[in-house]
Design a protein around this motif. Structure first.
Motif, PDB file in Angstrom:
ATOM      1  N   VAL A  25      -6.780   8.703  10.189  1.00  0.00           N
ATOM      2  CA  VAL A  25      -7.570   9.362   9.156  1.00  0.00           C
ATOM      3  C   VAL A  25      -7.289   8.671   7.830  1.00  0.00           C
ATOM      4  CG1 VAL A  25      -7.868  11.493   7.829  1.00  0.00           C
ATOM      5  CG2 VAL A  25      -7.687  11.591  10.322  1.00  0.00           C
ATOM      6  N   ILE A  26      -8.352   8.365   7.085  1.00  0.00           N
ATOM      7  CA  ILE A  26      -8.195   7.728   5.777  1.00  0.00           C
ATOM      8  C   ILE A  26      -8.769   8.656   4.715  1.00  0.00           C
ATOM      9  CG2 ILE A  26     -10.337   6.395   6.058  1.00  0.00           C
ATOM     10  CD1 ILE A  26      -8.921   4.161   4.424  1.00  0.00           C
ATOM     11  N   ILE A  27      -7.984   8.882   3.666  1.00  0.00           N
ATOM     12  CA  ILE A  27      -8.344   9.826   2.603  1.00  0.00           C
ATOM     13  C   ILE A  27      -8.341   9.089   1.274  1.00  0.00           C
ATOM     14  CG2 ILE A  27      -7.748  12.007   1.467  1.00  0.00           C
ATOM     15  CD1 ILE A  27      -5.961  12.574   4.005  1.00  0.00           C
ATOM     16  N   TYR A  28      -9.397   9.272   0.483  1.00  0.00           N
ATOM     17  CA  TYR A  28      -9.441   8.765  -0.886  1.00  0.00           C
ATOM     18  C   TYR A  28      -9.456   9.963  -1.824  1.00  0.00           C
ATOM     19  CZ  TYR A  28     -10.571   4.192   1.061  1.00  0.00           C
ATOM     20  OH  TYR A  28     -10.521   3.006   1.755  1.00  0.00           O
ATOM     21  N   LEU A  29      -8.620   9.921  -2.848  1.00  0.00           N
ATOM     22  CA  LEU A  29      -8.500  11.039  -3.775  1.00  0.00           C
ATOM     23  C   LEU A  29      -8.513  10.554  -5.226  1.00  0.00           C
ATOM     24  CD1 LEU A  29      -5.587  13.078  -2.153  1.00  0.00           C
ATOM     25  CD2 LEU A  29      -7.980  13.754  -2.207  1.00  0.00           C
ATOM     26  N   SER A  30      -9.168  11.323  -6.066  1.00  0.00           N
ATOM     27  CA  SER A  30      -9.086  11.093  -7.509  1.00  0.00           C
ATOM     28  C   SER A  30      -8.758  12.413  -8.188  1.00  0.00           C
ATOM     29  CB  SER A  30     -10.405  10.541  -8.056  1.00  0.00           C
ATOM     30  OG  SER A  30     -10.583   9.197  -7.676  1.00  0.00           O
ATOM     31  N   ILE A  89      -3.297   7.232   4.225  1.00  0.00           N
ATOM     32  CA  ILE A  89      -3.582   6.956   5.644  1.00  0.00           C
ATOM     33  C   ILE A  89      -2.660   7.816   6.493  1.00  0.00           C
ATOM     34  CG2 ILE A  89      -3.517   5.228   7.473  1.00  0.00           C
ATOM     35  CD1 ILE A  89      -4.215   3.122   5.379  1.00  0.00           C
ATOM     36  N   MET A  90      -3.235   8.519   7.452  1.00  0.00           N
ATOM     37  CA  MET A  90      -2.480   9.350   8.397  1.00  0.00           C
ATOM     38  C   MET A  90      -2.689   8.797   9.804  1.00  0.00           C
ATOM     39  SD  MET A  90      -0.955  12.057   7.013  1.00  0.00           S
ATOM     40  CE  MET A  90      -0.859  12.746   5.362  1.00  0.00           C
ATOM     41  N   THR A  91      -1.601   8.540  10.520  1.00  0.00           N
ATOM     42  CA  THR A  91      -1.714   8.056  11.899  1.00  0.00           C
ATOM     43  C   THR A  91      -1.033   9.035  12.852  1.00  0.00           C
ATOM     44  OG1 THR A  91       0.350   6.788  11.959  1.00  0.00           O
ATOM     45  CG2 THR A  91      -1.572   5.703  10.994  1.00  0.00           C
ATOM     46  N   GLY A  92      -1.319   8.891  14.130  1.00  0.00           N
ATOM     47  CA  GLY A  92      -0.792   9.791  15.154  1.00  0.00           C
ATOM     48  C   GLY A  92      -1.924  10.530  15.831  1.00  0.00           C
ATOM     49  N   ARG A  93      -1.658  11.759  16.256  1.00  0.00           N
ATOM     50  CA  ARG A  93      -2.707  12.574  16.882  1.00  0.00           C
ATOM     51  C   ARG A  93      -3.426  13.329  15.763  1.00  0.00           C
ATOM     52  NH1 ARG A  93      -1.171  16.670  21.623  1.00  0.00           N
ATOM     53  NH2 ARG A  93      -1.216  18.306  20.043  1.00  0.00           N
TER      54      ARG A  93
END
Length: 751
Positions: free
Chosen positions: A42-47, A8-12
């Motif tokens: 922004v939400i990122i899912y990674l495998s 999870i990324m927060t901010g601008r």
């Protein structure tokens, strides 16, 4: 072994090309998953392999998109998931908005090149944008930032634009504002009656109208600008008369940095901010001016000019076509808010503009241009107006679980809102005496509660009972049945600096110096020359400038001669008779005898000195006398300065004695510049003397007086390394910071 993680990324992180950046980074590291916007960022899912995911995460944090500002980031392992490649998925919201909003960005160099390249398909298309540039906040209706949530939704992308949008190697990959001349925004040039002018290219025709001495109202990406030839004195004078703006300086749009540097001396720091994504107006000294600008008409009696560079496609194309500097001032009648609607523009500006260059992109959040100045000697940054490019986010940590709406001040109004984990401060709104400004102010407050889908739990207002900001706050409190708390004006100023610099947890005391024009004091007098201390969550008033009579209410701020009259003694009768009629003298003497309302205002002291020195008796715009006073100072040597006052007794600066001594120097024929320099040096000395008396080594300063960059430089020079000084750095020192100061005071000060 493959593992799965959520980031999870927060901010601008929305509207800045974050998702396409993540997509390409995932491709680089061979990772599968998805990225999307949500209500928090922004939400990122990674495998993939854990090592590669770690490398991806580290690279993303260290090398985000250039317009992004990451506030927080979280990596957590989740149950293993299988993905078919990596994809950008539509935004999914499950809760209320909790992210930084996206401000407008100036057109990037690549888009500039495209719209001036005859071989490019966007040649002469004024609304070219990409993930790195273009309007955001101006055209946004709600978040997360998606095309459907903006006013671009009505423009369906053509096949060519869709191809760019879907191409991960293209800088318009997932650019939500993407468009071109085939599918995008259209220009329309009309005369003052509204009749369409067709035939030639609209930009070329607009340029020819300006060169012929006409005034054109141009709908830019954040509101209308009134433009005319900055080298044509008659055109500028015509604009002044029609706009009812007799002397206030006009902003000047230069076609290029190269031409600007041929005409004016531009420092490196000024160049950097002129060409930044925010692209504000920058106030630059007009020393060594080499060009044919109509300087006296542009900035009457001033030794500085407000300069900006083209920050939108429409301005860049027009400036390129013209090749000369033009006036680019807010599209409004003096003191009204900037206009963004075409119908309103034609109604309100029909008697001002000869022609109108309109377009069909709706503007939801109109904004004036931001204004910045750097002091001449020490390059201290002072924000004069915080608006386009700088609002509505504000990076300051305020510890609170409450949802707070702060109503700000009255003359240079802003709103501050904490509906979630972030603080938002509106663009500059203006003087709430004017109905149109007050209407926009009320609409902005309503817009914030609608956007975030939440009502405040507390409303903060100025202590002045008659401010429209206070009255509206009281109305909202009653409407929503929530508590309303008042914060004294100058304590809010002081708290704004403490909050900006994160000083509330300091163990050592801090001196607060707050000088401005007016504010309702705790003793029901008009404050404006205040000294406070802050220590252990307590704020105390420890001194002020000696009170003098507050005459004729708000008229005093508009007529510096009235401040002179208030401070004048019998030795100044000759000057009084020159400035007032016999009837006026009788009226004001009567008022002085019975006046119970007093003021400590340093802003009014500046007015009085300006009037005494015959620099300004009547203000045609707010702060004119103080600006003209500062304008008299071209240079000074600190070692040659002398203070008019030697002591502060019981915390009181002897205002009347100071003024009498200045009058004595003036009568003796001393040079005005020398008098003003010593006046400013006296003020500087008072700051240091008060710090000495309180045995304090850290000083925080705020209030409109600290827009005087000569004063700021002088204080910094005199303080040297012995004192630690703090000024408003990302907010204006004027009343635009009151809303933030109210929040900071309420949260950190015992009351």
């Amino acid at each position: 072994m493959s593992k799965s993680f959520k980031i999870i990324m927060t901010g601008r992180v929305q509207g800045v090309g974050f998702r396409p950046h993540v997509f390409n980074l995932a491709q680089k590291f061979g990772l599968k998953g998805s990225v999307s916007n949500n209500e928090e960022g922004v939400i990122i899912y990674l495998s993939g392999e854990f090592e590669k995911i770690q490398q991806f995460y580290k690279t993303l944090i260290q090398q985000p998109p250039k317009l992004a500002k990451i506030r927080d980031h979280y990596l957590s392992e989740i149950t293993h998931r299988t993905f078919d490649g990596f994809s950008i998925v539509p935004s999914q919201t499950e809760g209320k908005l909790n992210l930084q909003l996206t401000p407008d960005f100036a057109i990037c160099d690549t888009c500039k090149e495209e719209i001036t390249d005859p071989n490019n398909r966007r040649y002469h298309y004024p609304f070219a944008t990409c993930v790195n540039c273009g309007p955001r906040w101006a055209i946004t209706n709600k978040f997360p930032f998606e095309r459907d949530h903006t006013n671009m939704a009505v423009f369906e992308m053509c096949d060519s634009c869709v191809t760019e949008y879907q191409d991960s190697s293209n800088r318009r990959f997932h650019s939500q504002t993407n468009s071109c001349s085939h599918c995008g925004i259209e220009l329309k040039l009309t005369d003052a009656k509204g009749d369409t002018i067709s035939g030639e290219d609209a930009i070329q025709k607009t340029a020819s109208f300006i060169k012929d001495g006409n005034i054109v109202a141009i709908k830019n990406t954040s509101g209308y600008l009134l433009c005319c030839d900055a080298t044509n004195p008659l055109a500028i004078q015509k604009l002044r008369e029609r706009k009812r703006r007799p002397t206030k300086p006009f902003a000047i749009l230069y076609p290029s940095l190269s031409l600007l540097k041929q005409h004016l001396k531009v420092s490196k720091i000024q160049e950097e901010i002129l060409t930044s994504p925010e692209s504000p107006i920058v106030i630059i000294p007009k020393t060594d001016l080499d060009g044919n600008l109509a300087v006296e008409e542009l900035a009457p009696h001033l030794n500085q000019l407000g300069i900006m560079l083209p920050y939108s496609g429409i301005l860049h194309l027009l400036a390129t076509e013209l090749g000369i500097p033009i006036v680019a001032t807010s599209g409004n009648i003096h003191a009204s808010p900037i206009i963004s609607d075409a119908d309103m523009a034609h109604h309100e500006l029909a008697e001002v503009a000869d022609y109108f260059l309109n377009h069909n992109l709706e503007i939801t959040n109109p904004q004036d241009d931001s204004v910045v100045k750097y002091s001449n000697r020490l390059h201290e940054k002072v924000i004069f107006r915080r608006s386009r490019g700088l609002s509505p986010n504000f990076d300051a940590e305020v510890k609170t679980d409450k949802k707070i709406l702060a109503m700000g001040g009255h003359l240079k109004s802003t709103l501050a809102f904490i509906p979630n984990d972030y603080l938002y401060i509106s663009q500059y709104l203006g003087n709430l005496d004017h109905f149109d400004v007050y209407d926009r102010y009320m609409n902005t407050a309503a817009k914030y509660t609608k956007l975030f889908e939440v009502l405040p739990e507390t409303i903060l207002v100025d202590k002045h009972p008659a401010y429209n900001s206070t009255l509206h706050g009281m109305e909202l409190g009653k409407k929503w049945n929530i508590p309303v708390a008042s914060v004294q004006h100058h304590k809010a100023h002081f708290a704004s600096v403490l909050g900006e610099h994160g000083l509330f947890d300091r163990n050592t005391p801090i001196l607060g110096v707050v000088w401005d024009g007016t504010g309702y004091g705790d003793d029901s007098q008009i404050w404006g020359g205040e000294f406070f201390t802050y220590h252990h969550q307590a704020m105390e008033r420890v001194g002020h400038f000696e009170y003098f009579d507050w005459l004729a209410s708000d008229k005093m701020a508009k007529e510096p001669r009235i401040s002179f009259f208030s401070l004048a003694d019998a030795a100044m009768n000759e000057e009084i008779q020159q400035k007032f009629s016999k009837e006026e003298i009788s009226i004001y003497r009567h008022l002085k005898k019975k006046e119970l309302l007093k003021t400590s205002s340093v802003g009014r002291l500046f007015d009085a000195v300006a009037s005494l020195l015959n620099i300004c008796d009547l203000n045609t715009y707010e702060g004119e006398a103080a600006i003209l006073l500062e304008n008299q100072v071209h240079q000074y040597l600190l070692e040659n300065c002398t203070s008019y006052i030697s002591e502060i007794n019981d915390g009181i600066v002897p205002t009347h004695l100071l003024f009498a001594k200045i009058h004595h120097d003036y009568r003796s024929g001393r040079d005005k510049q020398e008098i003003i320099v010593d006046f400013l040096f006296t003020l500087t000395t008072m700051v240091i003397k008060m710090a000495e008396q309180q045995n304090i080594k850290e000083i925080a300063m705020s209030g409109g007086v600290f827009q005087n960059t000569v004063l700021v430089d002088m204080i910094k020079e005199l303080a040297g390394s012995e004192y630690k000084l703090y000024f408003n750095r990302n907010l204006s020192p004027n009343d635009e910071n009151i809303s933030f100061g109210q929040v900071a005071y309420h949260q950190y000060i015992k009351h």
